[in-house]
Design an enzyme around this catalytic site. Structure first.
Site, short mmCIF file in Angstrom:
data_model
loop_
_atom_site.label_atom_id
_atom_site.label_comp_id
_atom_site.label_asym_id
_atom_site.label_seq_id
_atom_site.Cartn_x
_atom_site.Cartn_y
_atom_site.Cartn_z
CB SER A 22 119.04 -42.23 -75.41
OG SER A 22 119.77 -41.15 -74.89
CE LYS A 70 109.64 -19.62 -74.97
NZ LYS A 70 110.31 -20.92 -75.03
CG LEU A 119 115.07 -20.62 -72.56
CD1 LEU A 119 115.14 -19.09 -72.62
CD2 LEU A 119 115.48 -21.12 -71.19
CB ILE A 120 110.27 -24.03 -69.37
CG1 ILE A 120 110.73 -25.46 -69.72
CG2 ILE A 120 108.89 -24.04 -68.74
CD1 ILE A 120 109.84 -26.22 -70.66
CG HIS A 165 122.97 -28.79 -69.52
ND1 HIS A 165 122.42 -28.34 -70.70
CD2 HIS A 165 124.25 -28.36 -69.51
CE1 HIS A 165 123.33 -27.64 -71.37
NE2 HIS A 165 124.45 -27.65 -70.67
C1 GAR Z 1 121.02 -35.29 -73.42
O1 GAR Z 1 122.41 -35.50 -73.37
C2 GAR Z 1 120.64 -34.12 -72.55
O2 GAR Z 1 121.47 -33.96 -71.43
C3 GAR Z 1 120.77 -32.97 -73.51
O3 GAR Z 1 120.28 -33.45 -74.72
C4 GAR Z 1 120.58 -34.84 -74.81
C5 GAR Z 1 119.33 -35.55 -75.29
O4 GAR Z 1 119.62 -36.89 -75.60
N1 GAR Z 1 120.05 -31.81 -73.05
C6 GAR Z 1 120.43 -30.56 -73.24
O5 GAR Z 1 121.44 -30.26 -73.88
C7 GAR Z 1 119.54 -29.52 -72.62
N2 GAR Z 1 120.12 -28.22 -72.65
P1 GAR Z 1 118.43 -37.93 -75.73
O6 GAR Z 1 117.39 -37.32 -76.67
O7 GAR Z 1 119.07 -39.14 -76.35
O8 GAR Z 1 117.88 -38.19 -74.36
#
Ligand code: GAR
Length: 200
Positions: A13, A65, A92-93, A109
Protein backbone atom coordinates in the site's frame (compact mmCIF):
# COMPACT_ATOMS: atom_id res chain seq x y z
CA UNK A 1 14.82 13.21 -12.19
CA UNK A 2 15.70 10.63 -9.50
CA UNK A 3 15.35 7.03 -10.57
CA UNK A 4 14.10 5.00 -7.63
CA UNK A 5 13.59 1.35 -6.79
CA UNK A 6 10.89 0.48 -4.26
CA UNK A 7 11.47 -2.69 -2.20
CA UNK A 8 8.38 -4.42 -0.78
CA UNK A 9 7.43 -7.84 0.62
CA UNK A 10 3.64 -7.69 1.00
CA UNK A 11 0.52 -5.72 0.23
CA UNK A 12 2.41 -2.72 -1.10
CA UNK A 13 0.00 0.00 0.00
CA UNK A 14 2.95 2.36 0.55
CA UNK A 15 4.28 1.42 -2.88
CA UNK A 16 0.83 2.29 -4.28
CA UNK A 17 0.84 5.65 -2.47
CA UNK A 18 4.17 6.42 -4.14
CA UNK A 19 2.90 5.30 -7.56
CA UNK A 20 -0.14 7.57 -7.14
CA UNK A 21 1.85 10.71 -6.32
CA UNK A 22 4.30 10.07 -9.14
CA UNK A 23 1.38 9.69 -11.55
CA UNK A 24 -0.31 12.85 -10.27
CA UNK A 25 2.95 14.81 -10.55
CA UNK A 26 3.21 15.57 -6.80
CA UNK A 27 6.42 13.54 -6.52
CA UNK A 28 9.08 14.11 -9.14
CA UNK A 29 10.71 10.70 -9.43
CA UNK A 30 10.81 7.85 -11.88
CA UNK A 31 9.88 4.51 -10.28
CA UNK A 32 12.25 2.36 -12.32
CA UNK A 33 11.82 -0.94 -10.52
CA UNK A 34 10.00 -2.90 -7.82
CA UNK A 35 12.17 -5.38 -5.93
CA UNK A 36 10.14 -8.03 -4.12
CA UNK A 37 11.19 -11.17 -2.24
CA UNK A 38 7.71 -12.77 -2.26
CA UNK A 39 6.40 -13.95 -5.64
CA UNK A 40 2.75 -13.92 -4.50
CA UNK A 41 2.89 -10.46 -2.86
CA UNK A 42 0.17 -8.07 -3.97
CA UNK A 43 2.88 -5.44 -4.52
CA UNK A 44 3.87 -7.37 -7.67
CA UNK A 45 0.37 -6.99 -9.11
CA UNK A 46 0.46 -3.28 -8.33
CA UNK A 47 3.71 -2.99 -10.31
CA UNK A 48 2.20 -4.88 -13.26
CA UNK A 49 -0.89 -2.66 -13.28
CA UNK A 50 1.29 0.47 -13.21
CA UNK A 51 3.60 -1.02 -15.89
CA UNK A 52 6.60 -0.82 -13.58
CA UNK A 53 9.23 -3.54 -14.11
CA UNK A 54 9.75 -5.85 -11.17
CA UNK A 55 12.58 -8.05 -9.97
CA UNK A 56 10.97 -10.83 -7.94
CA UNK A 57 13.17 -13.38 -6.20
CA UNK A 58 13.11 -16.03 -3.52
CA UNK A 59 15.96 -15.92 -1.04
CA UNK A 60 16.03 -19.72 -0.75
CA UNK A 61 17.04 -20.00 -4.41
CA UNK A 62 20.31 -18.23 -3.63
CA UNK A 63 23.09 -19.54 -1.41
CA UNK A 64 23.40 -16.41 0.73
CA UNK A 65 22.24 -12.83 1.30
CA UNK A 66 25.32 -11.70 -0.60
CA UNK A 67 24.27 -13.78 -3.62
CA UNK A 68 20.72 -12.41 -3.84
CA UNK A 69 21.86 -8.87 -3.11
CA UNK A 70 24.39 -9.18 -5.98
CA UNK A 71 21.47 -10.19 -8.22
CA UNK A 72 19.44 -7.21 -6.99
CA UNK A 73 22.43 -4.91 -7.50
CA UNK A 74 22.79 -6.06 -11.11
CA UNK A 75 19.13 -5.11 -11.72
CA UNK A 76 19.55 -1.76 -9.98
CA UNK A 77 22.53 -1.04 -12.25
CA UNK A 78 20.65 -2.19 -15.34
CA UNK A 79 17.89 0.33 -14.56
CA UNK A 80 20.36 2.99 -13.50
CA UNK A 81 18.67 3.36 -10.09
CA UNK A 82 19.87 6.27 -7.91
CA UNK A 83 17.87 5.71 -4.74
CA UNK A 84 16.26 2.83 -2.80
CA UNK A 85 12.93 3.24 -0.98
CA UNK A 86 12.05 0.42 1.42
CA UNK A 87 8.28 0.09 1.80
CA UNK A 88 7.44 -2.97 3.88
CA UNK A 89 10.54 -4.92 2.76
CA UNK A 90 10.93 -7.35 5.63
CA UNK A 91 14.65 -8.12 5.34
CA UNK A 92 17.79 -6.54 6.71
CA UNK A 93 19.82 -4.82 4.00
CA UNK A 94 23.30 -6.34 3.82
CA UNK A 95 26.74 -4.88 3.09
CA UNK A 96 26.47 -5.48 -0.68
CA UNK A 97 23.58 -3.03 -1.13
CA UNK A 98 24.61 -0.75 1.74
CA UNK A 99 28.03 -0.06 0.31
CA UNK A 100 26.68 0.52 -3.21
CA UNK A 101 23.90 2.86 -2.01
CA UNK A 102 25.50 4.52 1.02
CA UNK A 103 23.17 7.27 2.32
CA UNK A 104 20.71 6.56 -0.49
CA UNK A 105 18.40 4.04 1.19
CA UNK A 106 15.40 5.06 3.31
CA UNK A 107 12.85 3.02 5.24
CA UNK A 108 9.44 3.57 6.81
CA UNK A 109 8.62 1.81 10.06
CA UNK A 110 5.29 1.69 11.96
CA UNK A 111 6.50 2.84 15.40
CA UNK A 112 8.37 5.67 17.06
CA UNK A 113 11.86 4.19 16.82
CA UNK A 114 13.85 3.14 18.79
CA UNK A 115 10.63 1.72 20.32
CA UNK A 116 9.29 -1.49 18.77
CA UNK A 117 11.86 -2.24 16.03
CA UNK A 118 11.74 -5.30 13.77
CA UNK A 119 8.68 -7.35 12.98
CA UNK A 120 5.08 -6.59 14.00
CA UNK A 121 5.69 -3.16 15.48
CA UNK A 122 1.93 -2.64 15.71
CA UNK A 123 1.43 -5.84 17.73
CA UNK A 124 4.39 -4.88 19.94
CA UNK A 125 2.84 -1.47 20.73
CA UNK A 126 -0.51 -3.07 21.59
CA UNK A 127 1.11 -5.75 23.75
CA UNK A 128 3.09 -3.09 25.63
CA UNK A 129 -0.16 -1.11 26.20
CA UNK A 130 1.71 1.95 24.92
CA UNK A 131 -0.06 5.33 25.05
CA UNK A 132 1.67 6.46 21.89
CA UNK A 133 3.10 4.91 18.80
CA UNK A 134 3.56 6.31 15.29
CA UNK A 135 5.60 6.30 12.14
CA UNK A 136 9.33 6.77 11.58
CA UNK A 137 11.12 7.46 8.30
CA UNK A 138 14.86 6.93 8.55
CA UNK A 139 18.03 6.31 6.59
CA UNK A 140 19.07 2.68 6.54
CA UNK A 141 22.26 1.40 8.11
CA UNK A 142 23.42 -2.12 8.98
CA UNK A 143 21.21 -2.39 12.07
CA UNK A 144 17.58 -3.39 12.50
CA UNK A 145 15.67 -0.09 12.13
CA UNK A 146 18.56 1.87 13.64
CA UNK A 147 19.64 4.42 10.99
CA UNK A 148 19.47 8.23 11.37
CA UNK A 149 15.89 9.45 11.78
CA UNK A 150 14.46 11.87 9.21
CA UNK A 151 10.97 12.35 10.64
CA UNK A 152 8.52 10.86 13.12
CA UNK A 153 4.80 11.38 13.51
CA UNK A 154 2.90 10.31 16.62
CA UNK A 155 -0.37 8.41 16.96
CA UNK A 156 -2.30 8.13 20.22
CA UNK A 157 -3.55 4.65 21.13
CA UNK A 158 -7.17 4.65 22.37
CA UNK A 159 -8.22 2.47 25.28
CA UNK A 160 -10.08 0.09 22.99
CA UNK A 161 -7.49 0.19 20.21
CA UNK A 162 -7.37 -2.94 18.04
CA UNK A 163 -4.76 -4.15 15.61
CA UNK A 164 -6.98 -3.09 12.69
CA UNK A 165 -7.74 0.36 14.06
CA UNK A 166 -4.10 1.10 14.89
CA UNK A 167 -2.89 -0.23 11.56
CA UNK A 168 -5.32 1.93 9.67
CA UNK A 169 -4.35 5.08 11.64
CA UNK A 170 -0.67 4.35 11.03
CA UNK A 171 -1.05 3.56 7.35
CA UNK A 172 -3.05 6.73 6.76
CA UNK A 173 -0.08 8.71 8.08
CA UNK A 174 2.45 6.61 6.16
CA UNK A 175 0.73 7.12 2.81
CA UNK A 176 0.85 10.90 3.22
CA UNK A 177 4.21 11.26 4.98
CA UNK A 178 6.39 9.03 2.78
CA UNK A 179 5.63 10.88 -0.49
CA UNK A 180 6.16 14.25 1.25
CA UNK A 181 9.53 13.25 2.66
CA UNK A 182 10.68 11.65 -0.59
CA UNK A 183 9.86 14.88 -2.43
CA UNK A 184 11.94 16.82 0.14
CA UNK A 185 14.82 14.38 -0.22
CA UNK A 186 14.81 14.53 -4.00
CA UNK A 187 14.51 18.29 -4.24
CA UNK A 188 16.63 19.37 -1.24
CA UNK A 189 19.23 16.62 -1.13
CA UNK A 190 20.30 15.27 2.22
CA UNK A 191 17.60 15.90 4.82
CA UNK A 192 18.21 15.04 8.41
CA UNK A 193 15.82 15.23 11.32
CA UNK A 194 12.94 17.12 9.77
CA UNK A 195 10.92 16.69 12.98
CA UNK A 196 13.45 18.80 14.89
CA UNK A 197 13.76 21.33 12.09
CA UNK A 198 9.97 21.77 12.02
CA UNK A 199 9.78 22.14 15.79
CA UNK A 200 12.35 24.99 15.83
C1 GAR B 1 4.12 -0.67 6.61
O1 GAR B 1 3.29 -0.32 7.69
C2 GAR B 1 5.56 -0.42 6.96
O2 GAR B 1 5.74 0.66 7.84
C3 GAR B 1 5.96 -1.73 7.60
O3 GAR B 1 5.32 -2.71 6.84
C4 GAR B 1 4.08 -2.18 6.36
C5 GAR B 1 3.96 -2.53 4.89
O4 GAR B 1 2.68 -2.22 4.42
N1 GAR B 1 7.39 -1.90 7.61
C6 GAR B 1 8.05 -2.51 8.58
O5 GAR B 1 7.51 -3.04 9.53
C7 GAR B 1 9.55 -2.52 8.40
N2 GAR B 1 10.23 -2.97 9.57
P1 GAR B 1 2.43 -2.11 2.86
O6 GAR B 1 3.01 -3.38 2.22
O7 GAR B 1 0.93 -2.08 2.73
O8 GAR B 1 3.09 -0.87 2.37
Amino acid sequence: MKKIAVFASGNGSNFQAIIDVVQSGELSADISLLVCDKPDAYAVERANTAKIPSFVFQAKEYGSKEAFEQAILAELKRFDVDFIVLAGYMRLIGPTLLSAYQGRIVNIHPSLLPAFPGKDAIGQALAAKADWSGVTIHYVDEGMDTGPIIIQERVRLDENETRDSLQSKIQKIEHKLYPEILQMLFTQGDVINVTKARAN
